[in-house]
Scaffold this active site. Structure first.
Site, PDB file in Angstrom:
ATOM      1  N   LYS A  12       0.864  -1.186   0.000  1.00  0.00           N
ATOM      2  CA  LYS A  12       0.000   0.000   0.000  1.00  0.00           C
ATOM      3  C   LYS A  12       0.899   1.234   0.000  1.00  0.00           C
ATOM      4  O   LYS A  12       1.738   1.402   0.887  1.00  0.00           O
ATOM      5  CB  LYS A  12      -0.909   0.006   1.216  1.00  0.00           C
ATOM      6  CG  LYS A  12      -2.013   1.059   1.165  1.00  0.00           C
ATOM      7  CD  LYS A  12      -3.073   0.672   0.144  1.00  0.00           C
ATOM      8  CE  LYS A  12      -4.359   0.296   0.808  1.00  0.00           C
ATOM      9  NZ  LYS A  12      -5.410  -0.120  -0.144  1.00  0.00           N
ATOM     10  N   THR A  57      -3.498  -5.394   1.146  1.00  0.00           N
ATOM     11  CA  THR A  57      -2.859  -4.076   1.257  1.00  0.00           C
ATOM     12  C   THR A  57      -3.630  -3.178   2.223  1.00  0.00           C
ATOM     13  O   THR A  57      -3.036  -2.309   2.861  1.00  0.00           O
ATOM     14  CB  THR A  57      -2.748  -3.400  -0.120  1.00  0.00           C
ATOM     15  OG1 THR A  57      -4.051  -3.142  -0.647  1.00  0.00           O
ATOM     16  CG2 THR A  57      -1.965  -4.262  -1.091  1.00  0.00           C
ATOM     17  N   PHE A 157      33.336  28.995 -13.698  1.00  0.00           N
ATOM     18  CA  PHE A 157      33.255  27.871 -14.636  1.00  0.00           C
ATOM     19  C   PHE A 157      33.977  28.267 -15.906  1.00  0.00           C
ATOM     20  O   PHE A 157      33.475  29.069 -16.699  1.00  0.00           O
ATOM     21  CB  PHE A 157      31.797  27.501 -14.931  1.00  0.00           C
ATOM     22  CG  PHE A 157      31.668  26.245 -15.758  1.00  0.00           C
ATOM     23  CD1 PHE A 157      32.174  25.039 -15.304  1.00  0.00           C
ATOM     24  CD2 PHE A 157      31.042  26.282 -16.996  1.00  0.00           C
ATOM     25  CE1 PHE A 157      32.064  23.885 -16.060  1.00  0.00           C
ATOM     26  CE2 PHE A 157      30.917  25.131 -17.758  1.00  0.00           C
ATOM     27  CZ  PHE A 157      31.431  23.933 -17.290  1.00  0.00           C
ATOM     28  N   ARG A 174      30.094  33.745 -10.857  1.00  0.00           N
ATOM     29  CA  ARG A 174      28.739  33.384 -11.249  1.00  0.00           C
ATOM     30  C   ARG A 174      27.922  32.963 -10.030  1.00  0.00           C
ATOM     31  O   ARG A 174      28.472  32.663  -8.960  1.00  0.00           O
ATOM     32  CB  ARG A 174      28.736  32.237 -12.256  1.00  0.00           C
ATOM     33  CG  ARG A 174      29.215  30.915 -11.687  1.00  0.00           C
ATOM     34  CD  ARG A 174      28.966  29.756 -12.640  1.00  0.00           C
ATOM     35  NE  ARG A 174      29.374  28.476 -12.034  1.00  0.00           N
ATOM     36  CZ  ARG A 174      29.073  27.282 -12.539  1.00  0.00           C
ATOM     37  NH1 ARG A 174      28.379  27.191 -13.663  1.00  0.00           N
ATOM     38  NH2 ARG A 174      29.467  26.173 -11.929  1.00  0.00           N
ATOM     39  N   GLN A 222      30.477  19.837  -9.816  1.00  0.00           N
ATOM     40  CA  GLN A 222      30.998  18.520  -9.450  1.00  0.00           C
ATOM     41  C   GLN A 222      31.922  18.619  -8.239  1.00  0.00           C
ATOM     42  O   GLN A 222      31.876  17.780  -7.343  1.00  0.00           O
ATOM     43  CB  GLN A 222      31.753  17.897 -10.629  1.00  0.00           C
ATOM     44  CG  GLN A 222      30.859  17.395 -11.759  1.00  0.00           C
ATOM     45  CD  GLN A 222      30.637  18.442 -12.837  1.00  0.00           C
ATOM     46  OE1 GLN A 222      30.674  19.641 -12.564  1.00  0.00           O
ATOM     47  NE2 GLN A 222      30.401  17.983 -14.060  1.00  0.00           N
ATOM     48  N   ASN A 248      21.648  21.947 -11.968  1.00  0.00           N
ATOM     49  CA  ASN A 248      22.273  23.269 -11.936  1.00  0.00           C
ATOM     50  C   ASN A 248      21.220  24.312 -12.297  1.00  0.00           C
ATOM     51  O   ASN A 248      20.779  24.389 -13.445  1.00  0.00           O
ATOM     52  CB  ASN A 248      23.453  23.325 -12.914  1.00  0.00           C
ATOM     53  CG  ASN A 248      24.387  24.478 -12.624  1.00  0.00           C
ATOM     54  OD1 ASN A 248      23.984  25.468 -12.028  1.00  0.00           O
ATOM     55  ND2 ASN A 248      25.631  24.358 -13.055  1.00  0.00           N
ATOM     56  N   HIS A 250      20.454  27.417 -13.424  1.00  0.00           N
ATOM     57  CA  HIS A 250      21.206  28.461 -14.111  1.00  0.00           C
ATOM     58  C   HIS A 250      20.594  29.846 -13.876  1.00  0.00           C
ATOM     59  O   HIS A 250      19.372  30.020 -13.891  1.00  0.00           O
ATOM     60  CB  HIS A 250      21.240  28.193 -15.614  1.00  0.00           C
ATOM     61  CG  HIS A 250      21.917  26.914 -15.974  1.00  0.00           C
ATOM     62  ND1 HIS A 250      23.239  26.653 -15.673  1.00  0.00           N
ATOM     63  CD2 HIS A 250      21.460  25.805 -16.619  1.00  0.00           C
ATOM     64  CE1 HIS A 250      23.560  25.456 -16.118  1.00  0.00           C
ATOM     65  NE2 HIS A 250      22.505  24.920 -16.689  1.00  0.00           N
TER      66      HIS A 250
END
Length: 298
Positions: A12, A57, A157, A174, A222, A248, A250
């Site tokens: 269930k 269930t 980056f 950033r 990462q 990510n 952005h």
């Protein structure tokens, strides 16, 4: 017979249970979404339709509510352990029980009065746990989802591979934002071991995760992910494996030059899709990974 039965389970799903503990005028809330999945000697119900080995269930649903009364809800993990042990030990055909729980957190609303019974639902994240028991050993994987975090600077980056389709400019300052989905596996596996303090463990894992995110000068998401996982493993002896899925989120600078305005890293467009998706597992040295790569299966 041209076919045979493969892996199967039943139960269930999404039993919503709210347990209120009244300590005088002070109340405490545990708000869970509990899914029960059972497997074992269930061939005949598939082959012939015989329900002789089937615990309904509806009964599993009732057990969730009864256990909330009988055992209380000390933590999502402990509640799941009570349920899993019950189903495996009380029903001979059931060999394995898997209990998945989402927990929704409430915090108190400060008032001028003395009574502490008013709450507002927290929106930071949903707490998760999965308990699996086969009658002899345990696997406890806990985690969270929908925890949105942001660093408004200290993220870069650049230096990435470029080909004829690359248009992304290198970034030396950033915004780094993501919505954390994480699972961590405990090394507690049998009743002879000391049981972790599940509530303390969750609070500490989240603390170390957030501290690592905030303190890492990030050259890639990462790198930040690895630091988050490493911080947990290094500080929590009860945890051997952590898996992250980090979209990510952005944030792109808006071009304000058509309006005669200079955008000095002040105004951004928050794009919801498409998004980069960074996923990885961080392990204690010498430990084999067991958390599925696809967290939608956990």
């Amino acid at each position: 017979m041209p076919t045979i039965l493969g892996q199967n389970q039943y139960g269930k799903a999404e039993n919503r249970v709210v347990r209120i503990t009244r300590d005088g005028a002070t109340h405490h809330i545990k708000d869970l979404n509990v899914s029960v999945s059972l497997s074992g000697d269930m061939d005949e119900v598939h082959y012939s339709g015989s329900n002789a080995h089937v615990l309904p269930t509806d009964t599993t649903k009732n057990t969730v509510y009864a256990f909330a009364k009988e055992h209380g809800i000390e933590s999502a993990e402990q509640f799941g352990i009570h349920l899993a042990r019950h189903f495996v030990t009380s029903q001979e055909p059931i060999r394995t029980a898997r209990i998945r729980i989402e927990e929704y957190t409430w915090e108190r609303i400060g008032t001028a009065g003395e009574d502490e019974h008013s709450f507002v639902r927290q929106g930071q994240e949903t707490r998760l746990t999965q308990i699996t028991y086969d009658g002899s050993s345990w696997e406890v994987v806990s985690g969270l989802k929908d925890l949105t975090v942001m660093n408004s600077t200290n993220s870069e980056f650049w230096g990435y591979v470029k080909d004829k389709y690359t248009t992304l400019p290198e970034a030396y300052d950033r915004i780094l934002a993501t919505e954390v989905s994480a699972r961590w596996r405990f090394n507690w596996s049998d009743d002879e071991q000391e049981t972790p303090d599940w509530e303390t463990s969750y609070a500490q894992v989240k603390k170390h995760m957030l501290q690592a995110f905030a303190e890492t000068y990030s050259l890639s998401l990462q790198q930040t992910l690895y630091q988050m996982g490493s911080r947990i493993i290094e500080n929590r002896d009860e945890i051997d494996e952590v898996r992250f899925s980090l979209p990510n989120k952005h944030h792109f600078l808006v071009d304000l030059e058509p309006f005669g305005l200079k955008n000095d890293n002040e105004v951004y467009f928050a794009a919801d899709r498409p998004y980069g998706l960074i996923e990885a597992t961080v392990l204690r040295d010498g430990v084999e990974p067991r958390i599925p790569a696809d967290l939608t299966n956990l």
